[in-house]
Design an enzyme around this catalytic site. Structure first.
Site, mmCIF file in Angstrom:
data_model
loop_
_atom_site.group_PDB
_atom_site.id
_atom_site.type_symbol
_atom_site.label_atom_id
_atom_site.label_comp_id
_atom_site.label_asym_id
_atom_site.label_seq_id
_atom_site.Cartn_x
_atom_site.Cartn_y
_atom_site.Cartn_z
ATOM 1 C CD GLU A 1 -3.031 -1.082 2.218
ATOM 2 O OE1 GLU A 1 -2.750 -0.569 3.300
ATOM 3 O OE2 GLU A 1 -4.148 -1.571 1.959
ATOM 4 C CG ASP B 1 -7.652 -5.532 4.832
ATOM 5 O OD1 ASP B 1 -7.201 -5.807 5.948
ATOM 6 O OD2 ASP B 1 -7.693 -4.382 4.378
ATOM 7 C CD GLU C 1 -9.805 -1.447 8.099
ATOM 8 O OE1 GLU C 1 -8.865 -1.997 8.710
ATOM 9 O OE2 GLU C 1 -9.713 -1.014 6.947
HETATM 10 O O1 GCW Z 1 -6.989 -3.036 6.611
HETATM 11 C C1 GCW Z 1 -6.248 -2.173 5.810
HETATM 12 C C2 GCW Z 1 -6.581 -0.824 6.308
HETATM 13 C C3 GCW Z 1 -5.432 0.138 6.341
HETATM 14 C C4 GCW Z 1 -4.259 -0.556 6.999
HETATM 15 C C5 GCW Z 1 -3.878 -1.763 6.167
HETATM 16 C C6 GCW Z 1 -2.789 -2.597 6.809
HETATM 17 C C7 GCW Z 1 -2.564 0.315 8.426
HETATM 18 O O2 GCW Z 1 -7.651 -0.324 5.564
HETATM 19 O O3 GCW Z 1 -5.851 1.266 7.045
HETATM 20 O O4 GCW Z 1 -3.166 0.289 7.177
HETATM 21 O O5 GCW Z 1 -4.955 -2.614 5.995
HETATM 22 O O6 GCW Z 1 -3.123 -3.524 7.527
HETATM 23 O O7 GCW Z 1 -1.629 -2.323 6.583
#
Ligand code: GCW
Length: 651
Positions: free
Chosen positions: A252, A325, A353
């Site tokens: 990311e 995720d 989240e």
């Molecule tokens: O779950 C996603 C999130 C990001 C997060 C990323 C990760 C810290 O939307 O906010 O960043 O994964 O786990 O690295």
């Protein structure tokens, strides 16, 4: 009468949730606690109301483990180290809190405990400016660490066996390693040390450039190696028991060794070598995916399997429980059963989240236990959980979200505990006045995760969240120019034929990453578990489900069941009013009302949107949508990723 008394008493005490599950009354029992001095002794002196206790150090007990035995009118807690004594002390206090009788009546004890993992660690996604990524409980508790709050944080963690904390976000700012930040980390480490908690830091892989002024961060470059070595030495001078680094690299947009043509192993091993003389570790995350990949779920396996066996001994690969995720339901990440020669740890997300933030009551232990039904606890080295803690008075935003922090700690200590055992324990500790009615609340907790899956993403659907936040539904979100794998249609693939991501051998081939037996099971639409159907298959709308219904009808019913469950949770809670102190009652009720409305929003948004593809009617024998698709598509929640939405759908 008794009920009134109890309610009156607890309301007068001001139950605002700040004491978490440690709602202990001071006992000032100094005379009867003898033996090893330290935090264990202070805690017992302050809170233990029963008979004499002896704290003693004893060889032959596993690290952090303890025994508690009744011997000659005394209770003897024995452990090999101070942390073990502390955990033993909290065990005893827990017994006192859970007993309906007097603590004096606690006798005939013969307890032996040892943790499943040496590392039981929280990951805070806290930023230097005080915001918390995906934090729904206020700002960072580490911004201006308040000594009383730090003490409570230490006690709370120690009481459930957590022994490590990563202070900052994995999206790490380079300044996490500046002298000023390190001084702060030192101060926090000093405050947490008495509770057996070590601190760790997330690092930015480009720090040698951004903090050190070097031209490169190439892990094989001698200057870079030197820079890290010096930095690590500097840290250990300040924090002699520093735990090590957590690293998100080449993920990311974060920098990493691949930026310099090197591998994850090159990067991790270089850091590991700098930490090794101090016994520090590297937790290297496997959360990687690239926009050009045909299936995001395949990525971590593809990048890490070729490196299996190439990591230094003090590197642990930290893998999210699922391959995408932290979705309400995912299969387990296939890396866990594939990697054979590399120490691994699981990363769970305690902060919700993707499960209603701090507005929805969702007890997560069943989700984590589901993971452990596929991945043997013994195959892992450690457990990490992304914290749901902030500076809100009640720490977690939702009183019931405290249960997830609690459950994480208890499972990291003993993954064999059941969700029910943990919830029962937590309820007793947290709402002692509810004893007689706990069974109903217990069911609410135990059913809550599945209910959330039902009203958000049943039958294997995943990642159909809004573009700008992960709170509400936006299965239609697909603006031009946004990476495909950041939009819901990439995951749900709805069309006139059906719904779901084809990950079979004919599709993305993701099933191949699982052991043969599971691969076969998942690959066949007729044997694939229905709760993962649209994860692994593009399911035709008329596919016949085990219930006899078509897939479309089943989908509709699942969503509607979720709505009814959310309403039921509210009804159960409403009946608790006489037994719960007023502040916590009102606050939880407020949240449950939001949850019930949100569940409706999810059902209506998803069904009405998917109906534009299925062209099938909503079954007559269920409640029909009450919202309008166009209105829902216009609706926005103006929040950042650092905030809990005050309400859900409120049009
Ligand atoms: O779950 C996603 C999130 C990001 C997060 C990323 C990760 C810290 O939307 O906010 O960043 O994964 O786990 O690295």
């Amino acid at each position: 009468m008794l009920v009134l008394l109890l309610t009156g008493w607890s309301a007068a005490y001001g139950e605002d949730g700040s004491r978490l599950w440690l709602r202990l009354e001071a006992a000032h029992n100094t005379a009867t606690i003898t033996g090893v001095k330290g935090t264990a002794m202070t805690e017992l002196q302050t809170y233990w109301q029963g008979g004499p206790v002896v704290l003693k150090r004893q060889k032959g007990i596993a690290r952090d483990g303890y025994t508690i035995k009744s011997q000659g009118g005394k209770i003897v807690i024995a452990a090999a180290n101070d942390a073990g004594l502390l955990y033993g002390a909290y065990h005893l206090l827990r017994l006192q809190q859970c007993t309906t009788q007097n603590a004096q009546s606690i006798k005939d004890l013969d307890i032996k405990e040892q943790p499943a993992y040496d590392l039981r660690i929280l990951n805070h996604w806290d930023n230097p400016n005080g915001t918390v990524e995906r934090g729904f409980a206020g700002r960072s508790i580490f911004l201006n660490p308040d000594p009383e709050r730090m003490k409570m944080y230490g006690r709370a963690n120690a009481s459930i066996g957590i022994n490590g904390t990563v202070l900052n976000n994995v999206n790490a700012k380079p300044e996490a390693l500046s002298s000023e930040s390190l001084q702060k980390a030192k101060s926090i480490a000093d405050q947490l040390r008495p509770y057996g908690i070590r601190v760790y830091l997330s690092i930015n892989f480009a720090s040698p450039i951004k903090v050190g002024g070097l031209k490169t961060a190439d892990p094989l470059n001698p200057d870079v190696i030197h820079w890290w070595k010096d930095k690590v030495n500097e840290i250990y001078k300040l924090i002699p028991d520093f735990g090590g680094f957590l690293v998100k690299a080449n993920s990311e947009g974060e920098p990493g060794p691949q930026d310099f043509g090197r591998t994850h192993a090159d990067g991790a091993n270089m850091l590991a070598k700098a930490l090794q003389p101090h016994k520090g570790i590297v937790m290297w995350r496997a959360f990687v995916y690239a926009p050009q990949s045909p299936d995001r779920a395949n990525q971590a396996y593809l990048e890490f399997m070729p490196l299996d066996g190439q990591f230094a001994d003090n590197v642990i690969i930290q893998i999210k429980n699922g391959p995408v995720d932290f979705q309400p339901r995912e299969p387990y990440s296939p890396l866990f059963t594939a990697m054979q020669k590399t120490p691994m740890m699981v990363e769970f997300q305690i902060t919700q989240e993707y499960l209603g933030a701090a507005n929805h009551l969702v007890y997560l232990a069943p989700m984590w236990k589901e993971f452990f039904s596929f991945v043997k606890p013994a195959s892992l080295r450690a457990m990490a959980g992304v914290a749901n803690i902030g500076d809100d008075t009640n720490w977690c935003g939702h009183h019931f979200a405290q249960a997830n922090w609690y459950a994480f700690g208890r499972l990291a200590w003993n993954p064999e505990l059941t969700s029910k055992e943990i919830a029962e324990e937590w309820l007793k500790l947290t709402f002692s006045t509810l004893d007689t009615l706990n069974s109903q609340l217990l069911s609410v907790m135990l059913d809550s995760r599945e209910a959330c899956v039902s009203y958000m993403m049943p039958l294997g659907i995943h990642h159909i969240f809004a573009g700008s936040h992960h709170y509400g539904p936006e299965p239609w979100y697909n603006p031009r120019g946004v990476r495909a794998d950041w939009t819901p249609p990439y995951y749900h693939r709805a069309d006139s034929v059906g719904l779901g991501f084809d990950r079979t051998m004919q599709g993305s081939g993701n099933v191949r990453q699982y052991p043969d037996e599971l691969c076969r099971l998942y690959n066949d639409i007729n044997t694939c578990p229905e709760n993962l159907l649209a994860w692994f298959h593009h399911v035709p709308w008329d596919h016949r489900m085990k219930s006899g219904r078509t897939f479309w009808d089943e989908l509709c019913h699942k969503y509607d069941d979720g709505v009814h469950e959310a309403r039921h949770f509210l009804a159960v809670w409403d009946a608790m009013q006489p037994y719960v102190d007023s502040q916590r009652f009102d606050e939880v009720q407020h949240k449950l009302r939001i949850q019930a409305r949100d569940a409706e929003w999810w059902r209506d948004a998803c069904l009405l949107y998917f109906q534009t593809f299925s062209h099938r009617p909503i079954p007559q024998d269920m409640e029909h949508p009450v919202h309008n698709l166009n209105e829902m598509m216009q609706f926005r929640i103006p929040i950042t990723m650092y905030e809990n939405p005050e309400y859900g759908y409120n049009k």
